[in-house]
Scaffold this motif. Structure first.
Motif, PDB file in Angstrom:
ATOM      1  N   LEU A 180       0.832  -1.204   0.000  1.00 44.15           N
ATOM      2  CA  LEU A 180       0.000   0.000   0.000  1.00 44.15           C
ATOM      3  C   LEU A 180       0.870   1.259   0.000  1.00 44.15           C
ATOM      4  CD1 LEU A 180      -2.784  -0.952   2.580  1.00 44.15           C
ATOM      5  CD2 LEU A 180      -3.078  -0.671   0.102  1.00 44.15           C
ATOM      6  N   LEU A 181       1.911   1.263   0.827  1.00 50.11           N
ATOM      7  CA  LEU A 181       2.775   2.438   0.923  1.00 50.11           C
ATOM      8  C   LEU A 181       3.572   2.675  -0.345  1.00 50.11           C
ATOM      9  CD1 LEU A 181       4.088   1.975   4.578  1.00 50.11           C
ATOM     10  CD2 LEU A 181       2.376   3.607   3.779  1.00 50.11           C
ATOM     11  N   ALA A 182       3.781   1.626  -1.135  1.00 51.54           N
ATOM     12  CA  ALA A 182       4.521   1.770  -2.395  1.00 51.54           C
ATOM     13  C   ALA A 182       3.694   2.475  -3.462  1.00 51.54           C
ATOM     14  CB  ALA A 182       4.966   0.400  -2.898  1.00 51.54           C
ATOM     15  N   GLN A 183       2.390   2.545  -3.254  1.00 51.25           N
ATOM     16  CA  GLN A 183       1.528   3.231  -4.212  1.00 51.25           C
ATOM     17  C   GLN A 183       1.640   4.743  -3.999  1.00 51.25           C
ATOM     18  OE1 GLN A 183      -2.442   1.708  -3.579  1.00 51.25           O
ATOM     19  NE2 GLN A 183      -1.805  -0.415  -3.856  1.00 51.25           N
ATOM     20  N   PRO A 184       1.820   5.502  -5.064  1.00 49.48           N
ATOM     21  CA  PRO A 184       1.978   6.968  -4.916  1.00 49.48           C
ATOM     22  C   PRO A 184       0.643   7.679  -4.739  1.00 49.48           C
ATOM     23  CG  PRO A 184       2.118   6.354  -7.220  1.00 49.48           C
ATOM     24  CD  PRO A 184       1.963   5.062  -6.452  1.00 49.48           C
ATOM     25  N   ARG A 185      -0.025   7.369  -3.658  1.00 51.98           N
ATOM     26  CA  ARG A 185      -1.347   7.954  -3.421  1.00 51.98           C
ATOM     27  C   ARG A 185      -1.649   7.935  -1.937  1.00 51.98           C
ATOM     28  NH1 ARG A 185      -5.835   3.533  -3.385  1.00 51.98           N
ATOM     29  NH2 ARG A 185      -6.943   5.380  -2.703  1.00 51.98           N
ATOM     30  N   LEU A 186      -2.686   8.691  -1.563  1.00 53.66           N
ATOM     31  CA  LEU A 186      -3.140   8.757  -0.176  1.00 53.66           C
ATOM     32  C   LEU A 186      -4.108   7.610   0.102  1.00 53.66           C
ATOM     33  CD1 LEU A 186      -3.355  10.645   2.459  1.00 53.66           C
ATOM     34  CD2 LEU A 186      -5.546  11.331   1.448  1.00 53.66           C
ATOM     35  N   HIS A 187      -3.954   6.983   1.271  1.00 56.38           N
ATOM     36  CA  HIS A 187      -4.875   5.946   1.716  1.00 56.38           C
ATOM     37  C   HIS A 187      -5.651   6.464   2.932  1.00 56.38           C
ATOM     38  CE1 HIS A 187      -3.263   2.907  -0.980  1.00 56.38           C
ATOM     39  NE2 HIS A 187      -2.057   3.274  -0.602  1.00 56.38           N
ATOM     40  N   THR A 188      -6.972   6.411   2.851  1.00 58.93           N
ATOM     41  CA  THR A 188      -7.814   6.833   3.961  1.00 58.93           C
ATOM     42  C   THR A 188      -7.918   5.700   4.974  1.00 58.93           C
ATOM     43  OG1 THR A 188      -9.094   8.254   2.484  1.00 58.93           O
ATOM     44  CG2 THR A 188     -10.091   7.700   4.604  1.00 58.93           C
ATOM     45  N   MET A 189      -7.670   6.009   6.241  1.00 55.13           N
ATOM     46  CA  MET A 189      -7.603   4.969   7.274  1.00 55.13           C
ATOM     47  C   MET A 189      -8.518   5.319   8.452  1.00 55.13           C
ATOM     48  SD  MET A 189      -4.215   3.407   9.183  1.00 55.13           S
ATOM     49  CE  MET A 189      -3.882   4.892  10.156  1.00 55.13           C
TER      50      MET A 189
END
Length: 294
Positions: free
Chosen positions: A11-20
């Motif tokens: 997930l962190l390797a994706q260049p985007r924001l993750h809503t948690m």
């Protein structure tokens, strides 16, 4: 098999924001997963409130926290970040905390630089330890990871409150140099400060959005533009649940209709009754015969 830590790394390797959205118990974690979110966090504020009915002021013990994290991580298939607070002692305690959180199934563990007993990041009275003690905590956490704990290290600093942003950035940069995987500078007070935080290192950064707190409640589009990789919402679910329960209790006390209740069938399904019965059908000893009443 992909581990929780591997899932979080992807997930962190994706260049985007993750809503948690953050979970305060196993059931709220299940609801987060059912809603389609890719990860969750065991909020210390919510865990203390739901488990012991007390404020997040360092009252929960290491054993209680790890047990709570195990229940949450075991209820879902998405990665869970555990709140390891200050590590519950010296550097050797930090190592045990990190290893314990990994054994509990957490994908990452947060270790912070507050003076014990810690305080919720958006409440009065918090203070941080000196730089060297703060660095030793992260060294110990990284050492536990390198010794075989399959877990990421989320390094948190609360230095902004007492010493200003420059000190917080100095600590965050050193945390990254020591091997922290994710950084969390708590309670920035403006969008400009948030941009400075994300520009200070190459690490994935987490924003902590507390409704009514000190950090601006920016849109996810703006948070992504700033450079954050995770946007945590630690109190949103618990606040909504508490408000609904208080309103329903008032209605019950006044013998009024209870508005806004979940349909009983949907409630059973979300908790897992339907899945349980479907899985148990292959075991004859689990069968239940329904007898007609006489």
């Amino acid at each position: 098999m992909t581990t929780p830590a591997d899932q979080l790394r992807a997930l962190l390797a994706q260049p985007r924001l993750h809503t948690m959205p953050c979970a305060y118990d196993a059931l709220s974690a299940k609801l987060v997963e059912q809603a389609g979110f890719p990860l969750t966090f065991m909020t210390g504020f919510g865990a203390s409130a739901s488990r012991i009915g007390a404020p997040d002021l360092g009252l929960m013990s290491y054993g209680e926290v790890v047990d709570h994290a195990r229940n949450i991580a075991g209820a879902v298939s998405i990665p869970t970040i555990g709140d390891g607070d200050t590590g519950y002692g010296n550097a050797m305690n930090v190592r045990r905390t990190v290893a314990g959180m990994a054994s509990a199934g957490c994908a990452a563990v947060m270790i912070e630089d507050q003076l014990a007993p810690k305080r919720c990041g958006h409440t009065p009275g918090k203070a941080v330890v000196g730089r060297e003690e703060a660095y030793d905590r992260i060294r110990a956490a990284v050492d536990a990871r390198e010794a075989g704990a399959d877990i990421l290290i989320l390094a948190r600093t609360d230095a902004r409150h007492e010493h200003g942003l420059a000190e917080a950035l100095t600590r965050a940069q050193r945390f990254r140099e020591l091997g922290a995987d994710i950084l969390f500078v708590e309670a920035p007070r403006s969008e400009a400060e948030m941009r400075e935080i994300c520009a200070a290192t190459d690490a994935p950064n987490m924003a902590n959005i507390v409704e009514g707190g000190e950090t601006p409640d920016l849109s996810r589009e703006v948070l992504q533009d700033i450079g954050y990789r995770i946007a945590a919402y630690p109190l949103t679910l618990m606040s909504a649940a508490m408000r609904a329960m208080v309103q329903t209790l008032e209605q019950l006390a006044k013998d009024q209709p209870r508005d806004g209740l979940m349909d009983f069938g949907d409630l059973r399904k979300r908790i897992g009754f339907d899945d349980y019965y479907a899985a148990s059908e292959i075991y004859t000893s689990s069968a239940r015969t329904v007898k007609e009443p006489h």
